[in-house]
Write an enzyme that holds these catalytic residues in place. Structure first.
Site, PDB file in Angstrom:
ATOM      1  N   ASN A 174     -19.964  27.936  -1.334  1.00 34.14           N
ATOM      2  CA  ASN A 174     -19.191  29.087  -0.861  1.00 34.14           C
ATOM      3  C   ASN A 174     -19.828  30.399  -1.337  1.00 34.14           C
ATOM      4  O   ASN A 174     -19.732  30.758  -2.509  1.00 34.14           O
ATOM      5  CB  ASN A 174     -17.758  28.938  -1.399  1.00 34.14           C
ATOM      6  CG  ASN A 174     -16.828  30.018  -0.901  1.00 34.14           C
ATOM      7  OD1 ASN A 174     -17.254  31.128  -0.603  1.00 34.14           O
ATOM      8  ND2 ASN A 174     -15.555  29.699  -0.825  1.00 34.14           N
ATOM      9  N   LYS A 185     -17.457  33.091  -3.030  1.00 32.82           N
ATOM     10  CA  LYS A 185     -17.173  32.864  -4.448  1.00 32.82           C
ATOM     11  C   LYS A 185     -18.343  33.352  -5.294  1.00 32.82           C
ATOM     12  O   LYS A 185     -18.168  34.010  -6.307  1.00 32.82           O
ATOM     13  CB  LYS A 185     -17.040  31.355  -4.726  1.00 32.82           C
ATOM     14  CG  LYS A 185     -15.690  30.794  -4.531  1.00 32.82           C
ATOM     15  CD  LYS A 185     -15.709  29.387  -5.123  1.00 32.82           C
ATOM     16  CE  LYS A 185     -14.597  28.558  -4.591  1.00 32.82           C
ATOM     17  NZ  LYS A 185     -14.591  27.217  -5.149  1.00 32.82           N
ATOM     18  N   GLU A 242     -16.568  16.062  -4.320  1.00 29.98           N
ATOM     19  CA  GLU A 242     -15.390  16.415  -5.117  1.00 29.98           C
ATOM     20  C   GLU A 242     -14.566  15.159  -5.384  1.00 29.98           C
ATOM     21  O   GLU A 242     -14.219  14.445  -4.448  1.00 29.98           O
ATOM     22  CB  GLU A 242     -14.566  17.442  -4.338  1.00 29.98           C
ATOM     23  CG  GLU A 242     -13.468  18.067  -5.167  1.00 29.98           C
ATOM     24  CD  GLU A 242     -12.919  19.349  -4.529  1.00 29.98           C
ATOM     25  OE1 GLU A 242     -13.709  20.255  -4.199  1.00 29.98           O
ATOM     26  OE2 GLU A 242     -11.697  19.415  -4.382  1.00 29.98           O
ATOM     27  N   ASP A 270     -13.665  25.743  -9.499  1.00 34.73           N
ATOM     28  CA  ASP A 270     -12.726  25.101  -8.582  1.00 34.73           C
ATOM     29  C   ASP A 270     -11.425  25.895  -8.628  1.00 34.73           C
ATOM     30  O   ASP A 270     -10.989  26.318  -9.692  1.00 34.73           O
ATOM     31  CB  ASP A 270     -12.486  23.636  -8.956  1.00 34.73           C
ATOM     32  CG  ASP A 270     -12.093  22.845  -7.724  1.00 34.73           C
ATOM     33  OD1 ASP A 270     -12.927  22.698  -6.818  1.00 34.73           O
ATOM     34  OD2 ASP A 270     -10.923  22.414  -7.632  1.00 34.73           O
ATOM     35  N   GLY A 274     -10.981  33.061   3.074  1.00 36.67           N
ATOM     36  CA  GLY A 274     -10.011  32.091   2.560  1.00 36.67           C
ATOM     37  C   GLY A 274      -8.576  32.587   2.694  1.00 36.67           C
ATOM     38  O   GLY A 274      -8.176  33.136   3.733  1.00 36.67           O
ATOM     39  N   TYR A 275      -7.814  32.405   1.620  1.00 40.02           N
ATOM     40  CA  TYR A 275      -6.402  32.790   1.632  1.00 40.02           C
ATOM     41  C   TYR A 275      -6.187  34.277   1.309  1.00 40.02           C
ATOM     42  O   TYR A 275      -5.044  34.715   1.193  1.00 40.02           O
ATOM     43  CB  TYR A 275      -5.624  31.941   0.624  1.00 40.02           C
ATOM     44  CG  TYR A 275      -5.561  30.456   0.945  1.00 40.02           C
ATOM     45  CD1 TYR A 275      -4.811  29.982   2.015  1.00 40.02           C
ATOM     46  CD2 TYR A 275      -6.247  29.519   0.170  1.00 40.02           C
ATOM     47  CE1 TYR A 275      -4.741  28.620   2.304  1.00 40.02           C
ATOM     48  CE2 TYR A 275      -6.185  28.156   0.450  1.00 40.02           C
ATOM     49  CZ  TYR A 275      -5.429  27.719   1.517  1.00 40.02           C
ATOM     50  OH  TYR A 275      -5.365  26.377   1.804  1.00 40.02           O
ATOM     51  N   LYS A 311      -9.680  43.739  -5.979  1.00 46.31           N
ATOM     52  CA  LYS A 311      -9.448  42.296  -6.195  1.00 46.31           C
ATOM     53  C   LYS A 311     -10.272  41.757  -7.372  1.00 46.31           C
ATOM     54  O   LYS A 311      -9.765  41.009  -8.209  1.00 46.31           O
ATOM     55  CB  LYS A 311      -9.792  41.515  -4.913  1.00 46.31           C
ATOM     56  CG  LYS A 311      -9.680  40.014  -5.108  1.00 46.31           C
ATOM     57  CD  LYS A 311     -10.261  39.186  -3.982  1.00 46.31           C
ATOM     58  CE  LYS A 311     -10.259  37.717  -4.380  1.00 46.31           C
ATOM     59  NZ  LYS A 311     -11.007  36.869  -3.454  1.00 46.31           N
ATOM     60  N   HIS A 357      -7.816  35.757 -10.263  1.00 40.91           N
ATOM     61  CA  HIS A 357      -7.936  34.518 -11.040  1.00 40.91           C
ATOM     62  C   HIS A 357      -9.393  34.301 -11.460  1.00 40.91           C
ATOM     63  O   HIS A 357      -9.685  33.914 -12.578  1.00 40.91           O
ATOM     64  CB  HIS A 357      -7.411  33.337 -10.204  1.00 40.91           C
ATOM     65  CG  HIS A 357      -7.977  33.256  -8.805  1.00 40.91           C
ATOM     66  ND1 HIS A 357      -8.067  34.352  -7.983  1.00 40.91           N
ATOM     67  CD2 HIS A 357      -8.519  32.218  -8.104  1.00 40.91           C
ATOM     68  CE1 HIS A 357      -8.629  33.985  -6.835  1.00 40.91           C
ATOM     69  NE2 HIS A 357      -8.907  32.701  -6.883  1.00 40.91           N
ATOM     70  N   ARG A 358     -10.311  34.586 -10.524  1.00 39.45           N
ATOM     71  CA  ARG A 358     -11.759  34.407 -10.777  1.00 39.45           C
ATOM     72  C   ARG A 358     -12.211  35.359 -11.896  1.00 39.45           C
ATOM     73  O   ARG A 358     -12.929  34.965 -12.815  1.00 39.45           O
ATOM     74  CB  ARG A 358     -12.513  34.697  -9.471  1.00 39.45           C
ATOM     75  CG  ARG A 358     -14.007  34.567  -9.513  1.00 39.45           C
ATOM     76  CD  ARG A 358     -14.581  34.438  -8.111  1.00 39.45           C
ATOM     77  NE  ARG A 358     -14.035  33.279  -7.430  1.00 39.45           N
ATOM     78  CZ  ARG A 358     -13.138  33.352  -6.433  1.00 39.45           C
ATOM     79  NH1 ARG A 358     -12.731  34.516  -5.974  1.00 39.45           N
ATOM     80  NH2 ARG A 358     -12.645  32.248  -5.906  1.00 39.45           N
TER      81      ARG A 358
HETATM   82  P1  IMP Z   1     -12.358  25.171  -3.727  1.00 34.38           P
HETATM   83  O1  IMP Z   1     -12.365  25.612  -5.140  1.00 34.38           O
HETATM   84  O2  IMP Z   1     -13.663  25.448  -3.067  1.00 34.38           O
HETATM   85  O3  IMP Z   1     -11.837  23.778  -3.543  1.00 34.38           O
HETATM   86  O4  IMP Z   1     -11.394  26.206  -2.978  1.00 34.38           O
HETATM   87  C1  IMP Z   1     -10.047  26.025  -2.756  1.00 34.38           C
HETATM   88  C2  IMP Z   1      -9.584  26.807  -1.558  1.00 34.38           C
HETATM   89  O5  IMP Z   1      -9.054  28.035  -1.985  1.00 34.38           O
HETATM   90  C3  IMP Z   1     -10.641  27.125  -0.525  1.00 34.38           C
HETATM   91  O6  IMP Z   1     -10.078  26.967   0.754  1.00 34.38           O
HETATM   92  C4  IMP Z   1     -10.996  28.573  -0.759  1.00 34.38           C
HETATM   93  O7  IMP Z   1     -11.334  29.215   0.429  1.00 34.38           O
HETATM   94  C5  IMP Z   1      -9.684  29.100  -1.315  1.00 34.38           C
HETATM   95  N1  IMP Z   1      -9.926  30.148  -2.295  1.00 34.38           N
HETATM   96  C6  IMP Z   1     -10.398  30.016  -3.547  1.00 34.38           C
HETATM   97  N2  IMP Z   1     -10.498  31.204  -4.153  1.00 34.38           N
HETATM   98  C7  IMP Z   1     -10.078  32.105  -3.248  1.00 34.38           C
HETATM   99  C8  IMP Z   1      -9.982  33.516  -3.281  1.00 34.38           C
HETATM  100  O8  IMP Z   1     -10.313  34.216  -4.242  1.00 34.38           O
HETATM  101  N3  IMP Z   1      -9.512  34.072  -2.163  1.00 34.38           N
HETATM  102  C9  IMP Z   1      -9.158  33.368  -1.050  1.00 34.38           C
HETATM  103  N4  IMP Z   1      -9.228  32.057  -0.976  1.00 34.38           N
HETATM  104  C10 IMP Z   1      -9.701  31.429  -2.069  1.00 34.38           C
END
Ligand code: IMP
Length: 187
Positions: free
Chosen positions: A19, A22, A46, A75, A147-148, A167, A172-173
């Site tokens: 991604n 990220k 995963e 994650d 994403g969200y 942001k 969280h990041r």
């Molecule tokens: P994973 O860690 O790649 O499994 O991500 C989990 C899901 O959450 C994915 O669909 C990401 O697109 C979404 N996601 C994770 N972090 C963010 C963010 O900061 N903003 C929007 N979506 C997020």
């Protein structure tokens, strides 16, 4: 692995992910702590688990196994209170299947949180750092984000992550990477 504060140092640290959003956010955030990272673009398998930390640490070990260099993996999960924490560790699958429209129909205006786990591995040390941001699901899709982001409204804000300019100062990041950076600089 000592890294000083100030100008980003060229380091041997990699961020493994498929991604790029990220990675781009993580790179900016880590730069603000004086740490440089390089993108290691890879689709990591995963494991199925209810624990983000277990998923992230297994992925970090796998990434180190392939790369042979110090690496971090992230994650995340979006946890909706009224849905018992769903989609949580399954957030990626849920995003791909029902997307933001589907999440809105399930959880419009409901309290939710975003959780991030950053896991580090260098073959000897493996360590994870977790952080969250509380908020809610919006009432509509707002802003142009990944994403969200267009449906997550952080606590005390009226704007979605996608509409916010800061942001990367509150997410969280950011919080998980801040914990990682404090540890990494002392190692
Ligand atoms: P994973 O860690 O790649 O499994 O991500 C989990 C899901 O959450 C994915 O669909 C990401 O697109 C979404 N996601 C994770 N972090 C963010 C963010 O900061 N903003 C929007 N979506 C997020």
């Amino acid at each position: 692995m000592k890294v000083g504060v100030g100008m980003p140092q060229s380091s041997d640290l990699y961020f493994a992910s498929s991604n790029k959003h990220k990675y781009q956010e993580a790179k900016k955030i880590l730069q603000s702590f004086g740490i440089d990272v390089t993108f290691y673009k890879i689709e990591l398998e995963e494991i199925q688990s209810d624990s983000l930390s277990e998923i992230a640490s297994r992925k970090a070990a796998m990434a180190f196994g392939k790369l042979g260099k110090p690496v971090i993996v992230e994650d995340d999960g979006l946890f909706v209170d009224s849905l018992g924490g769903f989609p949580g560790p399954y957030s990626s699958y849920v995003f791909r299947t029902i997307g933001n429209k589907g999440m809105l129909s399930l959880a419009k205006n409901c309290p939710a949180k975003f959780v991030s786990v950053i896991s580090f591995s260098d073959g000897n040390i493996s360590k994870s750092f977790e952080a969250k941001i509380d908020g809610k699901i919006s009432t509509g899709i707002r802003g142009d984000g990944w994403g969200y982001d267009p449906i997550f409204v952080p606590h005390k804000s009226k704007k979605t992550f996608a509409e916010l300019e800061n942001k990367n100062d509150i997410s969280h990041r950011y919080k998980a990477l801040k914990k990682f950076a404090s540890w990494y600089k002392l190692e």
